[in-house]
Write an enzyme that holds these catalytic residues in place. Structure first.
Site, PDB file in Angstrom:
ATOM      1  N   ASP A  29       0.847  -1.188   0.000  1.00  0.00           N
ATOM      2  CA  ASP A  29       0.000   0.000   0.000  1.00  0.00           C
ATOM      3  C   ASP A  29       0.889   1.246   0.000  1.00  0.00           C
ATOM      4  OD1 ASP A  29      -3.203   0.541   0.990  1.00  0.00           O
ATOM      5  OD2 ASP A  29      -1.783   2.205   1.168  1.00  0.00           O
ATOM      6  N   ILE A  30       0.477   2.242  -0.798  1.00  0.00           N
ATOM      7  CA  ILE A  30       1.268   3.468  -0.927  1.00  0.00           C
ATOM      8  C   ILE A  30       1.205   4.306   0.350  1.00  0.00           C
ATOM      9  CG2 ILE A  30      -0.505   5.048  -1.846  1.00  0.00           C
ATOM     10  CD1 ILE A  30       1.528   5.813  -4.041  1.00  0.00           C
ATOM     11  N   ASN A  85     -12.806  -2.883   2.522  1.00  0.00           N
ATOM     12  CA  ASN A  85     -13.769  -1.789   2.551  1.00  0.00           C
ATOM     13  C   ASN A  85     -14.660  -1.912   1.323  1.00  0.00           C
ATOM     14  OD1 ASN A  85     -12.473  -0.664   4.848  1.00  0.00           O
ATOM     15  ND2 ASN A  85     -10.968   0.350   3.534  1.00  0.00           N
ATOM     16  N   GLY A  91     -16.032   3.030   3.476  1.00  0.00           N
ATOM     17  CA  GLY A  91     -14.814   3.828   3.355  1.00  0.00           C
ATOM     18  C   GLY A  91     -13.946   3.438   2.183  1.00  0.00           C
ATOM     19  N   GLN A  92     -14.533   2.807   1.173  1.00  0.00           N
ATOM     20  CA  GLN A  92     -13.745   2.382   0.007  1.00  0.00           C
ATOM     21  C   GLN A  92     -13.435   3.589  -0.877  1.00  0.00           C
ATOM     22  OE1 GLN A  92     -15.721  -0.484  -2.531  1.00  0.00           O
ATOM     23  NE2 GLN A  92     -13.847  -0.947  -3.671  1.00  0.00           N
ATOM     24  N   HIS A  98     -10.305  -4.925  -3.296  1.00  0.00           N
ATOM     25  CA  HIS A  98      -8.972  -5.142  -2.735  1.00  0.00           C
ATOM     26  C   HIS A  98      -9.095  -5.548  -1.277  1.00  0.00           C
ATOM     27  CE1 HIS A  98      -9.944  -0.836  -2.432  1.00  0.00           C
ATOM     28  NE2 HIS A  98      -9.297  -0.828  -1.279  1.00  0.00           N
ATOM     29  N   HIS A 100      -6.981  -5.464   2.162  1.00  0.00           N
ATOM     30  CA  HIS A 100      -5.839  -4.932   2.893  1.00  0.00           C
ATOM     31  C   HIS A 100      -5.330  -6.015   3.842  1.00  0.00           C
ATOM     32  CE1 HIS A 100      -6.666  -0.482   2.238  1.00  0.00           C
ATOM     33  NE2 HIS A 100      -7.880  -0.956   2.013  1.00  0.00           N
TER      34      HIS A 100
HETATM   35  P1  DGP Z   1      -9.639   1.806   0.261  1.00  0.00           P
HETATM   36  O1  DGP Z   1      -9.901   3.008   1.150  1.00  0.00           O
HETATM   37  O2  DGP Z   1      -9.994   0.514   0.948  1.00  0.00           O
HETATM   38  O3  DGP Z   1     -10.229   1.972  -1.110  1.00  0.00           O
HETATM   39  O4  DGP Z   1      -8.050   1.759   0.122  1.00  0.00           O
HETATM   40  C1  DGP Z   1      -7.351   2.062  -1.037  1.00  0.00           C
HETATM   41  C2  DGP Z   1      -5.887   1.893  -0.719  1.00  0.00           C
HETATM   42  O5  DGP Z   1      -5.177   1.948  -1.929  1.00  0.00           O
HETATM   43  C3  DGP Z   1      -5.309   2.986   0.189  1.00  0.00           C
HETATM   44  O6  DGP Z   1      -4.847   2.378   1.396  1.00  0.00           O
HETATM   45  C4  DGP Z   1      -4.137   3.545  -0.585  1.00  0.00           C
HETATM   46  C5  DGP Z   1      -3.931   2.553  -1.695  1.00  0.00           C
HETATM   47  N1  DGP Z   1      -3.528   3.148  -2.955  1.00  0.00           N
HETATM   48  C6  DGP Z   1      -4.204   4.097  -3.640  1.00  0.00           C
HETATM   49  N2  DGP Z   1      -3.545   4.429  -4.757  1.00  0.00           N
HETATM   50  C7  DGP Z   1      -2.423   3.653  -4.782  1.00  0.00           C
HETATM   51  C8  DGP Z   1      -1.338   3.537  -5.688  1.00  0.00           C
HETATM   52  O7  DGP Z   1      -1.255   4.205  -6.721  1.00  0.00           O
HETATM   53  N3  DGP Z   1      -0.372   2.640  -5.376  1.00  0.00           N
HETATM   54  C9  DGP Z   1      -0.432   1.882  -4.235  1.00  0.00           C
HETATM   55  N4  DGP Z   1       0.583   1.027  -4.027  1.00  0.00           N
HETATM   56  N5  DGP Z   1      -1.444   1.960  -3.365  1.00  0.00           N
HETATM   57  C10 DGP Z   1      -2.415   2.848  -3.630  1.00  0.00           C
END
Ligand code: DGP
Length: 112
Positions: A29-30, A85, A91-92, A98, A100
């Site tokens: 996760d980023i 989520n 909170g998605q 995906h 986590h």
């Molecule tokens: P959610 O709130 O459950 O939709 O979480 C989306 C997650 O995706 C959040 O924790 C950050 C991650 N994320 C969003 N954009 C990127 C990206 O470009 N690269 C990576 N590695 N993660 C990302």
């Protein structure tokens, strides 16, 4: 629906990929919320757990298997948290299913 995750699958934007097979991709996760925080996504563009069709059952099962395998590879022997989520109330933010996986610290309950 194509999202940023489709670009990660296509290698159009970089990500630290931990696992890939024909069904799923796992990458860090980023914006990590724990010392280990990675996502497992299906390659198929499924919006969320609220948008599954019958044919997605095996895909979701594979994603959970990959979450378990990568968690073990990442050394999460003490346990971890799996979060999906779904939708606005869930909170998605990214509308591509995906999971986590968070670990490396004590998790609390209830989540916010
Ligand atoms: P959610 O709130 O459950 O939709 O979480 C989306 C997650 O995706 C959040 O924790 C950050 C991650 N994320 C969003 N954009 C990127 C990206 O470009 N690269 C990576 N590695 N993660 C990302």
């Amino acid at each position: 629906m194509a999202t940023i995750f489709s670009k990660i699958i296509a290698r159009e934007i970089p990500a630290e990929i931990l696992f890939e097979d024909e069904v799923c991709l796992a990458f860090r996760d980023i914006n990590p919320q724990a010392p280990i925080h990675f996502l497992v996504i299906p390659k198929k563009e499924i919006v969320s757990l609220a948008e599954l069709s019958g044919e997605d059952e095996q895909i979701v099962g594979r994603c959970l298997m990959v979450a378990s395998l990568v968690a073990a590879e990442q050394g999460l022997t003490g346990g971890y948290r799996l979060v999906a989520n779904a939708g606005q109330d869930g909170g998605q933010e990214v509308p591509h299913l995906h999971f986590h996986v968070l670990g490396g610290r004590q998790m609390s309950w209830p989540p916010g």
